[in-house]
Structure formats: C-alpha cells, structure tokens
Design an enzyme around this catalytic site. Structure first.
Site, PDB file in Angstrom:
ATOM      1  N   PRO A   1       8.797  -5.242 -32.222  1.00 21.82           N
ATOM      2  CA  PRO A   1       9.561  -5.923 -33.275  1.00 21.82           C
ATOM      3  C   PRO A   1       9.978  -4.930 -34.352  1.00 21.82           C
ATOM      4  O   PRO A   1       9.198  -4.078 -34.753  1.00 21.82           O
ATOM      5  CB  PRO A   1       8.542  -6.921 -33.844  1.00 21.82           C
ATOM      6  CG  PRO A   1       7.205  -6.309 -33.553  1.00 21.82           C
ATOM      7  CD  PRO A   1       7.364  -5.568 -32.263  1.00 21.82           C
TER       8      PRO A   1
ATOM      9  N   SER B   1      11.271  -9.614 -34.578  1.00 24.03           N
ATOM     10  CA  SER B   1      10.625  -9.539 -35.899  1.00 24.03           C
ATOM     11  C   SER B   1      10.891 -10.782 -36.746  1.00 24.03           C
ATOM     12  O   SER B   1      11.964 -11.391 -36.667  1.00 24.03           O
ATOM     13  CB  SER B   1      11.166  -8.316 -36.636  1.00 24.03           C
ATOM     14  OG  SER B   1      10.832  -8.376 -37.998  1.00 24.03           O
TER      15      SER B   1
ATOM     16  N   TYR C   1       5.113 -12.122 -39.741  1.00 21.13           N
ATOM     17  CA  TYR C   1       4.520 -11.644 -40.992  1.00 21.13           C
ATOM     18  C   TYR C   1       4.213 -12.915 -41.765  1.00 21.13           C
ATOM     19  O   TYR C   1       5.130 -13.711 -42.017  1.00 21.13           O
ATOM     20  CB  TYR C   1       5.532 -10.850 -41.814  1.00 21.13           C
ATOM     21  CG  TYR C   1       5.732  -9.419 -41.403  1.00 21.13           C
ATOM     22  CD1 TYR C   1       4.660  -8.559 -41.223  1.00 21.13           C
ATOM     23  CD2 TYR C   1       7.021  -8.890 -41.261  1.00 21.13           C
ATOM     24  CE1 TYR C   1       4.860  -7.221 -40.881  1.00 21.13           C
ATOM     25  CE2 TYR C   1       7.228  -7.558 -40.926  1.00 21.13           C
ATOM     26  CZ  TYR C   1       6.142  -6.739 -40.737  1.00 21.13           C
ATOM     27  OH  TYR C   1       6.342  -5.434 -40.405  1.00 21.13           O
TER      28      TYR C   1
ATOM     29  N   THR D   1       1.318  -9.661 -37.112  1.00 25.10           N
ATOM     30  CA  THR D   1       1.145  -8.280 -37.582  1.00 25.10           C
ATOM     31  C   THR D   1       0.164  -8.270 -38.751  1.00 25.10           C
ATOM     32  O   THR D   1       0.363  -8.980 -39.739  1.00 25.10           O
ATOM     33  CB  THR D   1       2.504  -7.685 -37.998  1.00 25.10           C
ATOM     34  OG1 THR D   1       3.348  -7.670 -36.839  1.00 25.10           O
ATOM     35  CG2 THR D   1       2.358  -6.262 -38.517  1.00 25.10           C
TER      36      THR D   1
ATOM     37  N   LYS E   1      -1.345  -7.681 -33.845  1.00 30.83           N
ATOM     38  CA  LYS E   1      -0.748  -6.336 -33.811  1.00 30.83           C
ATOM     39  C   LYS E   1      -1.207  -5.523 -35.029  1.00 30.83           C
ATOM     40  O   LYS E   1      -1.102  -5.995 -36.163  1.00 30.83           O
ATOM     41  CB  LYS E   1       0.777  -6.463 -33.835  1.00 30.83           C
ATOM     42  CG  LYS E   1       1.546  -5.154 -33.982  1.00 30.83           C
ATOM     43  CD  LYS E   1       3.042  -5.404 -33.825  1.00 30.83           C
ATOM     44  CE  LYS E   1       3.865  -4.137 -33.911  1.00 30.83           C
ATOM     45  NZ  LYS E   1       4.198  -3.742 -35.278  1.00 30.83           N
TER      46      LYS E   1
ATOM     47  N   HIS F   1       1.871   0.927 -36.725  1.00 28.18           N
ATOM     48  CA  HIS F   1       3.213   0.613 -37.226  1.00 28.18           C
ATOM     49  C   HIS F   1       4.121   1.850 -37.163  1.00 28.18           C
ATOM     50  O   HIS F   1       5.005   2.055 -37.983  1.00 28.18           O
ATOM     51  CB  HIS F   1       3.099   0.124 -38.672  1.00 28.18           C
ATOM     52  CG  HIS F   1       3.994  -1.044 -38.996  1.00 28.18           C
ATOM     53  ND1 HIS F   1       3.533  -2.315 -39.166  1.00 28.18           N
ATOM     54  CD2 HIS F   1       5.332  -1.124 -39.203  1.00 28.18           C
ATOM     55  CE1 HIS F   1       4.530  -3.132 -39.481  1.00 28.18           C
ATOM     56  NE2 HIS F   1       5.639  -2.425 -39.489  1.00 28.18           N
TER      57      HIS F   1
ATOM     58  N   GLY G   1       9.406   1.579 -30.437  1.00 29.71           N
ATOM     59  CA  GLY G   1      10.130   1.167 -31.632  1.00 29.71           C
ATOM     60  C   GLY G   1      11.354   2.041 -31.867  1.00 29.71           C
ATOM     61  O   GLY G   1      12.467   1.741 -31.402  1.00 29.71           O
TER      62      GLY G   1
HETATM   63  C1  LIG Z   1      12.723   0.422 -38.761  1.00 30.90           C
HETATM   64  C2  LIG Z   1      11.453  -0.233 -38.327  1.00 30.90           C
HETATM   65  C3  LIG Z   1      11.248  -1.569 -38.638  1.00 30.90           C
HETATM   66  C4  LIG Z   1      10.061  -2.193 -38.240  1.00 30.90           C
HETATM   67  N1  LIG Z   1       9.887  -3.523 -38.516  1.00 30.90           N
HETATM   68  C5  LIG Z   1       8.767  -4.153 -38.065  1.00 30.90           C
HETATM   69  C6  LIG Z   1       8.611  -5.548 -38.244  1.00 30.90           C
HETATM   70  O1  LIG Z   1       9.478  -6.224 -38.791  1.00 30.90           O
HETATM   71  N2  LIG Z   1       7.472  -6.122 -37.785  1.00 30.90           N
HETATM   72  C7  LIG Z   1       6.472  -5.396 -37.161  1.00 30.90           C
HETATM   73  O2  LIG Z   1       5.434  -5.948 -36.764  1.00 30.90           O
HETATM   74  N3  LIG Z   1       6.622  -4.070 -36.961  1.00 30.90           N
HETATM   75  C8  LIG Z   1       7.721  -3.437 -37.380  1.00 30.90           C
HETATM   76  N4  LIG Z   1       7.896  -2.109 -37.156  1.00 30.90           N
HETATM   77  C9  LIG Z   1       6.869  -1.389 -36.365  1.00 30.90           C
HETATM   78  C10 LIG Z   1       7.172  -1.481 -34.866  1.00 30.90           C
HETATM   79  O3  LIG Z   1       6.967  -2.784 -34.389  1.00 30.90           O
HETATM   80  C11 LIG Z   1       6.253  -0.546 -34.060  1.00 30.90           C
HETATM   81  O4  LIG Z   1       4.917  -0.810 -34.386  1.00 30.90           O
HETATM   82  C12 LIG Z   1       6.561   0.929 -34.281  1.00 30.90           C
HETATM   83  O5  LIG Z   1       7.932   1.148 -34.489  1.00 30.90           O
HETATM   84  C13 LIG Z   1       6.103   1.726 -33.079  1.00 30.90           C
HETATM   85  O6  LIG Z   1       6.209   3.084 -33.317  1.00 30.90           O
HETATM   86  P1  LIG Z   1       7.429   4.000 -32.867  1.00 30.90           P
HETATM   87  O7  LIG Z   1       8.571   3.665 -33.760  1.00 30.90           O
HETATM   88  O8  LIG Z   1       6.906   5.375 -33.100  1.00 30.90           O
HETATM   89  O9  LIG Z   1       7.713   3.708 -31.422  1.00 30.90           O
HETATM   90  C14 LIG Z   1       9.059  -1.454 -37.542  1.00 30.90           C
HETATM   91  C15 LIG Z   1       9.301  -0.117 -37.229  1.00 30.90           C
HETATM   92  C16 LIG Z   1      10.484   0.481 -37.612  1.00 30.90           C
HETATM   93  C17 LIG Z   1      10.700   1.919 -37.229  1.00 30.90           C
END
Ligand SMILES: Cc1cc2nc3c(=O)[nH]c(=O)nc-3n(C[C@H](O)[C@H](O)[C@H](O)COP(=O)(O)O)c2cc1C
Length: 414
Positions: free
Chosen positions: A130, A159, A182, A208, A283, A307, A361
């Site tokens: 997400p 998300s 969230y 999360t 998560k 995250h 992500g």
């Molecule tokens: C731009 C961005 C927005 C994100 N928004 C959310 C979110 O809304 N909810 C959530 O649980 N995690 C969020 N995450 C975390 C991702 O779900 C994930 O845990 C993470 O991106 C994984 O790492 P990686 O980017 O190195 O692959 C976000 C990550 C990024 C980069």
C-alpha cells in the site's frame, strides 16, 4: 552517438533476458555487460536514454526516470527515509549478508511461482504494497496500478490514503484487493472505511501499526512546506474533500479529524477482529515479542515491515529480523515482508527464510511515475523474471521447495 547507445541498450536488454546467450560469453565480459558497476551511476545513464518502459533492464532504471519526471517535493516524498536514513540503507545492505547455497542438477522444468495466502490465490509471491496519494506520481494513480496488477496477475494492497475509491480500484483490478487501514482517533471513521472495503469485496484488512508518530522525514516536509506554492495548495486541499465525502455518509463532522495512529494498542486489534469479517493482517512488526502477541490476539497474518525505512531510524533491516519472527510464529500464520526488495534474488532470500510473500513499494511507484501502467507492468515483469532465473539457478522448481538450507546468514564477523 545516441543511436549507438540505444543499440547497446537494446542488446543489453536482449542479453538480460537470455541466460543461455550469456552462458556463451566469457564470464567477465558477461558480467561487465549486465552487472551495474554502481546502481546510481547506471540508473543515471538509463534516465537519459529510457524512452519506454520496455527498455528497462532492472527496476532501478525507473527511479532515475521518476526523479526526472516528478516535482522535487513529490520525488522526495517517494524516496525519503526517516531522519538520517540508517534504516533505509540497512534494508538494502542486509541482503548482502544473506548468502545463497545453490543446489545443482535438480529438475526445474515446469517452474511454478504460485501460492495461496489467506484464501487469496497468487501466481507470484510478489505483492504491491500500500502507498498513499499515488496521484502525486501519475494522474491515473492506483487505477493504473490496478490495471497493471490485473495484466500481470499480482495482489494489490490499497492504502487508506488512496487517491481513488476502494470500489473503483477493485473494479479496475477485477479481482479481490486487500485494504490497508490507518486507524483514526474517531473509531467511526475506521469502521466506515472497513465497511467500504468489505462492500468492495476486500477479503483482508491490513492494519498498519508503525508510523504512530506520523514518522516521515519532517526535515524534508518542513523544508518543502516553506517553499510551498499556490499550485501545491490546490491539490493538497482535495485530500480534505475526501474526508468531506466520508462526513456526509457518516453524519459526523470529520473536517478536523486527523488520520493518525496515536491511539493504537492491542485493544484496537481486538476491536477490528470483532467488527469486521475480513481477515486481519498486521503490518509493521519487527520483533518476535510482537509476532507472538499477534498470534495470541488472533491476527491472521503479519507483514514484517519498517515502512521502507520511513517509520523510525532503527537501523534494523527487515530481512535481518525475519528469522526471529518466523521462528516465533511457528507456521501458525503467514508472514509477509517488505522494505528494500529490488531484485528477484532478494525475494528468493526472504522465501528461503520463511516468508510467504514479499511486498514491494518504491519499485512499482518508480514505474508508475516513469510510465504509468506500462511502468508498473514492466517492474513486475522484471522482478518475476529475476525470481524465476534465481529459482532455476538454485535448483528449486516451486516456492515450497525453497528453504533455509538455501541460504547462509553471515554472522557479521565475516
Ligand atoms: C510514497 C510511499 C507511500 C506509502 N504509503 C503507505 C501507506 O499509505 N500505508 C502503508 O501502510 N504503507 C505505506 N508505505 C509503505 C509501504 O507500504 C511499504 O511498507 C514500503 O514502501 C516498502 O519498502 P520499499 O519502498 O523499500 O519497497 C508507503 C511507502 C512509500 C514509499
């Protein structure tokens, strides 16, 4: 000159997809052709050349294009880690400490990467994490991601802060998506969001539990805020409209509601279990203590996650803590993982250490920002191909046959 470079890139792409042809080359020559000397310099040169998603050799190629296309504020939102970036870097560096033990002379015909998690059938263990506010990266946002996930048959987790409604994304995906939650200080908001998810056919809610202090890199955030221009204000106000839409249907005033997770403890986990029929995945788990508590509270699955280095600057990589969590859970619930996964080999290592699936992500967000749906599809194609290649090399024909004997985790003294 440019056409020579393009021809070379075409040739490299061809080779990257052809292990047999590579085998015909002297090994050092082959290494020099396909192994980036340093990923950033390699990505920078790609940025100058990549004109379509199909030209990319690895997922890093998309990052440079995304950086070129996005505004500095949006690119920073996408790429940043918390504070000094120790965790962000640790996520990648830790993969170097997990070594592979390939087995030879195995029958790897009929390669199979499929699996099933909590009743959701996956043709690949690579899942889309997400990520909020994807309109910041591409006008089609989560809908483009859903269409790519549909074409390539991957699970998408949507998300809470999505730019599109759950129903629209579920329709674009044309298969069940999972919904990430969230929680809010006002329970009816969370309850309403879960209702929406259930009605859209989501079988799983992913709660999360990190970023409770709204993590993020406040340095960058405030630096950009100071420079914020009227154009930014217009777009960012529309997030308020989303709440307004919710307000009308709930009959409560949500204009001042902050979607934060400060009031989040195990009682919220229990409450979610009681008030939704969706399966519950938590998560953001990083310790065996919390993994055990998840099992005790009847949680259906865990995502080991920091995250993507955005929650706290612990310096703790997720692949590093995966074994302690898998050991604590003892196979009772599936353990997914994310943070720093960029290669099929990374995915293989996580599966070997007991993960059921790996979420990505930034790689797909780079693809989205660079080329929309095509970019996301290409990221998934590359990662799938890389996973299949390493499975062949390791002598494992399906995910079940990948186990801890296929890895050696360095003690740190090596
Ligand atoms: C731009 C961005 C927005 C994100 N928004 C959310 C979110 O809304 N909810 C959530 O649980 N995690 C969020 N995450 C975390 C991702 O779900 C994930 O845990 C993470 O991106 C994984 O790492 P990686 O980017 O190195 O692959 C976000 C990550 C990024 C980069």
């Amino acid at each position: 000159m440019a056409s020579v470079d393009l021809a070379r890139r075409e040739f490299l792409r061809f080779l990257a997809g052809s292990p047999l042809l590579l085998a015909a080359l002297p090994s050092r020559a082959a290494e020099q052709l396909v192994t980036p000397v340093g990923r950033s310099s390699d990505s920078k040169s790609s940025a100058a050349l990549l004109t379509s998603a199909a030209e990319a050799i690895n997922v890093f190629d998309f990052e440079a294009v995304a950086k070129r296309k996005l505004s500095p504020a949006h690119y920073t939102y996408l790429s940043m880690g918390i504070q000094d970036g120790f965790t962000l870097r640790a996520n990648r560096e830790a993969f170097g400490k997990v070594k592979l033990r390939p087995r030879r002379l195995m029958d790897v015909r009929d390669l199979d990467t499929s699996t099933e998690i909590l009743g959701t059938k996956l043709s690949s263990p690579i899942v889309l994490s997400p990520a909020g506010a994807q309109k910041a990266f591409h006008p089609e946002a989560e809908l483009a991601v859903a269409r790519a996930a549909r074409r390539k048959d991957h699970l998408q987790i949507l998300s809470t802060s999505s730019s599109n409604s759950i129903a629209d994304v579920a329709t674009a995906r044309a298969a069940p998506i999972w919904f990430q939650l969230y929680t809010s200080r006002q329970w009816p908001v969370s309850w309403f969001q879960m209702q929406e998810a259930e009605q859209a056919g989501c079988p799983v809610v992913v709660l999360t539990v990190d970023q409770v202090g709204m993590g993020r890199n406040r340095d960058s955030l405030h630096r950009f805020r100071r420079r914020q221009n009227p154009e930014c204000q217009t777009c960012h106000q529309s997030l308020g409209e989303k709440f307004q839409r919710t307000t009308d249907r709930l009959g409560i005033d949500l204009r001042d509601v902050i979607q934060d997770t400060l009031i989040l403890d195990w009682s919220v986990v229990d409450r979610i279990r009681n008030e939704t029929s969706m399966k519950l995945v938590v998560k953001g788990i990083l310790t065996h203590e919390d993994a055990r508590l998840c099992v005790e509270h009847g949680v259906d699955g865990i995502v080991v996650s920091n995250h993507g280095g955005r929650a706290e600057d612990s310096g703790l990589a997720t692949i590093e803590v995966l074994p302690e969590i898998v050991d604590a859970v003892k196979g009772r619930i599936p353990v997914l993982i994310d943070s720093g996964f960029r290669r099929g080999t990374d995915v293989f290592k996580a599966i070997a250490l007991g993960a059921s699936a790996v979420c990505i992500g930034r790689p797909y967000l780079w693809g989205l920002a660079a080329f929309g749906q095509d970019g996301v599809e290409s990221v998934l194609t590359i990662l799938r191909r890389e996973l299949e290649t390493i499975m062949i090399e390791m002598g494992t024909r399906d995910l079940k046959s990948i186990n801890r004997n296929h890895v050696r985790v360095a003690s740190g003294r090596e």
